[in-house]
Design an enzyme around this catalytic site. Structure first.
Site, PDB file in Angstrom:
ATOM      1  N   GLN A 138       3.267  61.146  68.937  1.00 27.66           N
ATOM      2  CA  GLN A 138       2.830  61.882  67.748  1.00 27.66           C
ATOM      3  C   GLN A 138       2.471  63.312  68.161  1.00 27.66           C
ATOM      4  O   GLN A 138       1.428  63.541  68.783  1.00 27.66           O
ATOM      5  CB  GLN A 138       1.599  61.174  67.167  1.00 27.66           C
ATOM      6  CG  GLN A 138       1.036  61.803  65.921  1.00 27.66           C
ATOM      7  CD  GLN A 138      -0.356  61.256  65.616  1.00 27.66           C
ATOM      8  OE1 GLN A 138      -1.061  60.787  66.505  1.00 27.66           O
ATOM      9  NE2 GLN A 138      -0.745  61.301  64.373  1.00 27.66           N
ATOM     10  N   SER A 141      -1.504  67.293  67.001  1.00 32.91           N
ATOM     11  CA  SER A 141      -2.616  68.162  67.412  1.00 32.91           C
ATOM     12  C   SER A 141      -2.136  69.325  68.270  1.00 32.91           C
ATOM     13  O   SER A 141      -1.206  69.182  69.068  1.00 32.91           O
ATOM     14  CB  SER A 141      -3.641  67.364  68.215  1.00 32.91           C
ATOM     15  OG  SER A 141      -4.117  66.287  67.462  1.00 32.91           O
ATOM     16  N   SER A 173      -0.466  61.224  73.102  1.00 34.02           N
ATOM     17  CA  SER A 173      -0.497  59.956  73.830  1.00 34.02           C
ATOM     18  C   SER A 173       0.932  59.486  74.116  1.00 34.02           C
ATOM     19  O   SER A 173       1.803  59.569  73.238  1.00 34.02           O
ATOM     20  CB  SER A 173      -1.211  58.878  73.012  1.00 34.02           C
ATOM     21  OG  SER A 173      -2.452  59.334  72.555  1.00 34.02           O
ATOM     22  N   GLU A 256      -2.136  55.367  60.787  1.00 33.53           N
ATOM     23  CA  GLU A 256      -2.825  55.471  62.075  1.00 33.53           C
ATOM     24  C   GLU A 256      -4.268  54.976  61.940  1.00 33.53           C
ATOM     25  O   GLU A 256      -4.747  54.203  62.764  1.00 33.53           O
ATOM     26  CB  GLU A 256      -2.824  56.927  62.545  1.00 33.53           C
ATOM     27  CG  GLU A 256      -3.547  57.120  63.874  1.00 33.53           C
ATOM     28  CD  GLU A 256      -3.475  58.556  64.395  1.00 33.53           C
ATOM     29  OE1 GLU A 256      -3.291  59.481  63.585  1.00 33.53           O
ATOM     30  OE2 GLU A 256      -3.624  58.732  65.610  1.00 33.53           O
ATOM     31  N   GLU A 378     -16.660  62.561  61.762  1.00 32.18           N
ATOM     32  CA  GLU A 378     -17.125  63.533  60.755  1.00 32.18           C
ATOM     33  C   GLU A 378     -16.037  63.760  59.694  1.00 32.18           C
ATOM     34  O   GLU A 378     -16.324  63.851  58.496  1.00 32.18           O
ATOM     35  CB  GLU A 378     -17.481  64.872  61.427  1.00 32.18           C
ATOM     36  CG  GLU A 378     -18.735  64.844  62.294  1.00 32.18           C
ATOM     37  CD  GLU A 378     -18.494  64.185  63.645  1.00 32.18           C
ATOM     38  OE1 GLU A 378     -17.328  64.012  64.048  1.00 32.18           O
ATOM     39  OE2 GLU A 378     -19.493  63.810  64.302  1.00 32.18           O
TER      40      GLU A 378
HETATM   41  C1  LIG Z   1      -7.632  58.630  72.353  1.00 36.83           C
HETATM   42  C2  LIG Z   1      -7.030  59.787  71.602  1.00 36.83           C
HETATM   43  C3  LIG Z   1      -5.670  59.785  71.353  1.00 36.83           C
HETATM   44  C4  LIG Z   1      -5.086  60.866  70.684  1.00 36.83           C
HETATM   45  N1  LIG Z   1      -3.727  60.835  70.519  1.00 36.83           N
HETATM   46  C5  LIG Z   1      -3.139  61.851  69.874  1.00 36.83           C
HETATM   47  C6  LIG Z   1      -1.715  61.859  69.716  1.00 36.83           C
HETATM   48  O1  LIG Z   1      -0.999  60.972  70.202  1.00 36.83           O
HETATM   49  N2  LIG Z   1      -1.153  62.875  69.040  1.00 36.83           N
HETATM   50  C7  LIG Z   1      -1.883  63.898  68.498  1.00 36.83           C
HETATM   51  O2  LIG Z   1      -1.311  64.761  67.856  1.00 36.83           O
HETATM   52  N3  LIG Z   1      -3.248  63.941  68.661  1.00 36.83           N
HETATM   53  C8  LIG Z   1      -3.886  62.949  69.344  1.00 36.83           C
HETATM   54  N4  LIG Z   1      -5.252  62.985  69.530  1.00 36.83           N
HETATM   55  C9  LIG Z   1      -5.995  64.170  69.082  1.00 36.83           C
HETATM   56  C10 LIG Z   1      -6.928  63.922  67.916  1.00 36.83           C
HETATM   57  O3  LIG Z   1      -6.212  63.706  66.715  1.00 36.83           O
HETATM   58  C11 LIG Z   1      -7.860  65.142  67.811  1.00 36.83           C
HETATM   59  O4  LIG Z   1      -8.608  65.210  69.013  1.00 36.83           O
HETATM   60  C12 LIG Z   1      -8.792  65.031  66.641  1.00 36.83           C
HETATM   61  O5  LIG Z   1      -8.089  65.158  65.422  1.00 36.83           O
HETATM   62  C13 LIG Z   1      -9.906  66.110  66.701  1.00 36.83           C
HETATM   63  O6  LIG Z   1      -9.361  67.369  66.874  1.00 36.83           O
HETATM   64  P1  LIG Z   1      -9.904  68.349  68.027  1.00 36.83           P
HETATM   65  O7  LIG Z   1      -9.929  67.611  69.314  1.00 36.83           O
HETATM   66  O8  LIG Z   1      -9.117  69.610  67.950  1.00 36.83           O
HETATM   67  O9  LIG Z   1     -11.442  68.646  67.646  1.00 36.83           O
HETATM   68  P2  LIG Z   1     -11.945  69.692  66.565  1.00 36.83           P
HETATM   69  O10 LIG Z   1     -11.156  69.553  65.320  1.00 36.83           O
HETATM   70  O11 LIG Z   1     -12.019  71.040  67.196  1.00 36.83           O
HETATM   71  O12 LIG Z   1     -13.422  69.149  66.281  1.00 36.83           O
HETATM   72  C14 LIG Z   1     -14.535  69.495  67.125  1.00 36.83           C
HETATM   73  C15 LIG Z   1     -15.791  68.896  66.483  1.00 36.83           C
HETATM   74  O13 LIG Z   1     -16.029  69.519  65.195  1.00 36.83           O
HETATM   75  C16 LIG Z   1     -16.142  68.523  64.176  1.00 36.83           C
HETATM   76  N5  LIG Z   1     -15.533  68.999  62.946  1.00 36.83           N
HETATM   77  C17 LIG Z   1     -14.334  69.639  62.816  1.00 36.83           C
HETATM   78  N6  LIG Z   1     -14.082  69.891  61.517  1.00 36.83           N
HETATM   79  C18 LIG Z   1     -15.124  69.404  60.807  1.00 36.83           C
HETATM   80  C19 LIG Z   1     -15.437  69.371  59.418  1.00 36.83           C
HETATM   81  N7  LIG Z   1     -14.600  69.873  58.498  1.00 36.83           N
HETATM   82  N8  LIG Z   1     -16.607  68.772  59.036  1.00 36.83           N
HETATM   83  C20 LIG Z   1     -17.459  68.252  59.968  1.00 36.83           C
HETATM   84  N9  LIG Z   1     -17.208  68.276  61.304  1.00 36.83           N
HETATM   85  C21 LIG Z   1     -16.060  68.832  61.720  1.00 36.83           C
HETATM   86  C22 LIG Z   1     -15.361  67.330  64.729  1.00 36.83           C
HETATM   87  O14 LIG Z   1     -15.784  66.123  64.138  1.00 36.83           O
HETATM   88  C23 LIG Z   1     -15.666  67.393  66.220  1.00 36.83           C
HETATM   89  O15 LIG Z   1     -16.913  66.785  66.489  1.00 36.83           O
HETATM   90  C24 LIG Z   1      -5.873  61.946  70.217  1.00 36.83           C
HETATM   91  C25 LIG Z   1      -7.255  61.963  70.474  1.00 36.83           C
HETATM   92  C26 LIG Z   1      -7.842  60.898  71.175  1.00 36.83           C
HETATM   93  C27 LIG Z   1      -9.305  60.937  71.450  1.00 36.83           C
END
Ligand SMILES: Cc1cc2nc3c(=O)[nH]c(=O)nc-3n(C[C@H](O)[C@H](O)[C@H](O)COP(=O)(O)OP(=O)(O)OC[C@H]3O[C@@H](n4cnc5c(N)ncnc54)[C@H](O)[C@@H]3O)c2cc1C
Length: 408
Positions: A138, A141, A173, A256, A378
């Protein structure tokens, strides 16, 4: 809902059992989690051998008509209601079979292609998912777009009958093993951010793709950064319409969340751990275990609710966010409770630790898999607040603004 099988379901359950008994052994009454996937970091060779076992089991199911139970028959499925698939999954869960790397393919890409794909795309992609021959990743991100997925910036430029893609994805992943990727690109910066996104089906062997593993605290490297440098994708690989990727994206994300929310609880094992450490009579531990039992039961019943709705033809909606959030809470609690039961011994790791570090890896460090992956807690709360409780929407200052005018 009615928890007992109808006569038709009971017959089906017997048929599921007959197939499973002919091909696999029942799990022992007490699973040795110390030997499970979640406890120990494996060598590359062990990972490869496990992957082969998973694919062999998937193939065995496909060959005898037990893969893709809800998928259309013309693409290798059985065309059954999801109730029957749920019964098979329940029965399969009792057997010692390898659960493989198919979450992104069968769990996410497949349902999205079934809902939004062309006939040619369905014919090309669906059956090799079910046989286990082709897995998917996928590519959603990006370094600057996770929770705010619609802020993605990987660029796409149309060039004749191809689309040229440049950018970077992250946290992908299982990218290294995947044959295909669900790729989101920014195809029109003049439109507001939820429009102007295109959903592409990417052949991962296309020139210009560079996959770099990211090491996790567990020692594994399932994640990757994926760099896309002048990657040429045929226009026929657009899923849905150009600039209208948001519809298919929601289908993928909802599937998902339902998949992440549906994992099995292990309360009995936590109780057993308390006995092993001689704290099963401690009132604080008992209270924590009771909380864990309650949230695990909530997850189970929410799962039934999602499945019941699906069996009536209602696709998963915001309740999949409730289910995912409850499952995150379950994992968080089981991590914290088991670490407090183990006390100082909880700081041990690997072979030195209780059950080869299963609780440390699966529940304590692993809780972030559910609490962040597939949308953070969140973000799920925002979805529930707005779509279930009808609370006012979050302020969205960039709503309706052309993407090119949104500050980076
Ligand atoms: C085990 C695992 C597998 C994954 N696999 C994939 C994959 O295969 N493909 C892929 O594309 N992605 C994957 N991801 C990525 C995942 O989808 C993102 O990490 C996730 O969507 C959060 O985005 P970010 O890391 O950019 O954090 P951010 O979006 O930067 O968030 C940082 C913090 O701010 C908070 N926050 C952000 N916006 C808001 C809001 N509007 N209101 C309140 N709080 C908020 C969040 O909750 C978090 O605590 C994976 C992540 C994990 C942990």
């Amino acid at each position: 809902m009615d928890f007992d099988d109808s006569p038709e379901e009971a017959v089906w359950r017997d048929r599921c059992r007959a197939f499973l008994e002919a091909h696999a052994a029942l799990k022992p009454e007490r699973v040795d989690w110390g030997e499970s996937y979640w406890a120990k970091a494996r060598t590359v060779e062990e990972e490869a051998a496990y992957d082969l076992r998973c694919r062999a089991w998937q193939r065995a199911k496909f060959d005898e008509g037990w893969a893709g139970l809800t998928w259309p028959e013309e693409y290798g499925g059985r065309g059954l209601s999801s109730h029957f698939a749920a019964i098979f999954a329940e029965e399969e869960g009792r057997f010692d079979v390898p659960q493989g790397p198919f979450a992104q393919s069968i769990g996410m890409a497949g349902p999205t292609i079934i809902a939004h794909g062309t006939e040619a795309q369905k014919k090309r992609y669906l059956t090799p998912m079910l046989t286990g021959e082709e897995t998917w990743c996928q590519l959603f991100s990006e370094p600057g777009a996770g929770s705010d997925l619609a802020g993605l910036r990987t660029s796409a430029v149309l060039d004749g009958d191809e689309i040229i893609v440049n950018g970077q994805k992250v946290w992908t992943s299982n990218a290294a093993e995947a044959a295909h990727g669900m790729l989101l690109v920014r195809s029109d910066v003049e439109q507001p951010k939820h429009r102007g996104i295109t959903y592409l089906l990417l052949d991962m062997s296309t020139p210009g793709i560079d996959i770099r593993p990211l090491r996790q605290p567990t020692g594994r490297a399932e994640f990757n950064e994926v760099f896309l440098d002048d990657v040429r994708v045929p226009v026929e690989n657009v899923l849905g319409e150009i600039n209208a990727g948001w519809g298919p994206i929601l289908t993928t994300l909802t599937n998902e969340r339902t998949g992440i929310g549906g994992q099995s609880p292990m309360v009995d094992d936590a109780i057993e751990l308390a006995r092993t450490f001689g704290v099963a009579a401690d009132p604080v531990v008992r209270q924590d275990l009771a909380r864990l039992h309650t949230i695990a039961a909530t997850v189970r019943f929410l799962g039934y609710r999602v499945r019941t709705a699906a069996s009536r033809g209602v696709p998963p909606g915001p309740e999949s966010s409730v289910l995912k959030l409850a499952n995150s809470r379950r994992l968080e609690l089981s991590g914290n409770v088991t670490m407090s039961i183990m006390g100082a011994r909880g700081t041990l790791y690997g072979d030195d630790a209780e059950m080869s570090g299963f609780w440390q890896n699966y529940a304590f460090l692993g809780q972030w898999m559910s609490r962040i992956g597939g949308g953070t807690d969140e973000v799920q709360r925002n979805i529930i607040g707005e779509n279930v409780l009808g609370l006012p929407q979050e302020p969205r200052p960039d709503k309706g603004v052309p993407f090119k005018d949104i500050p980076v």
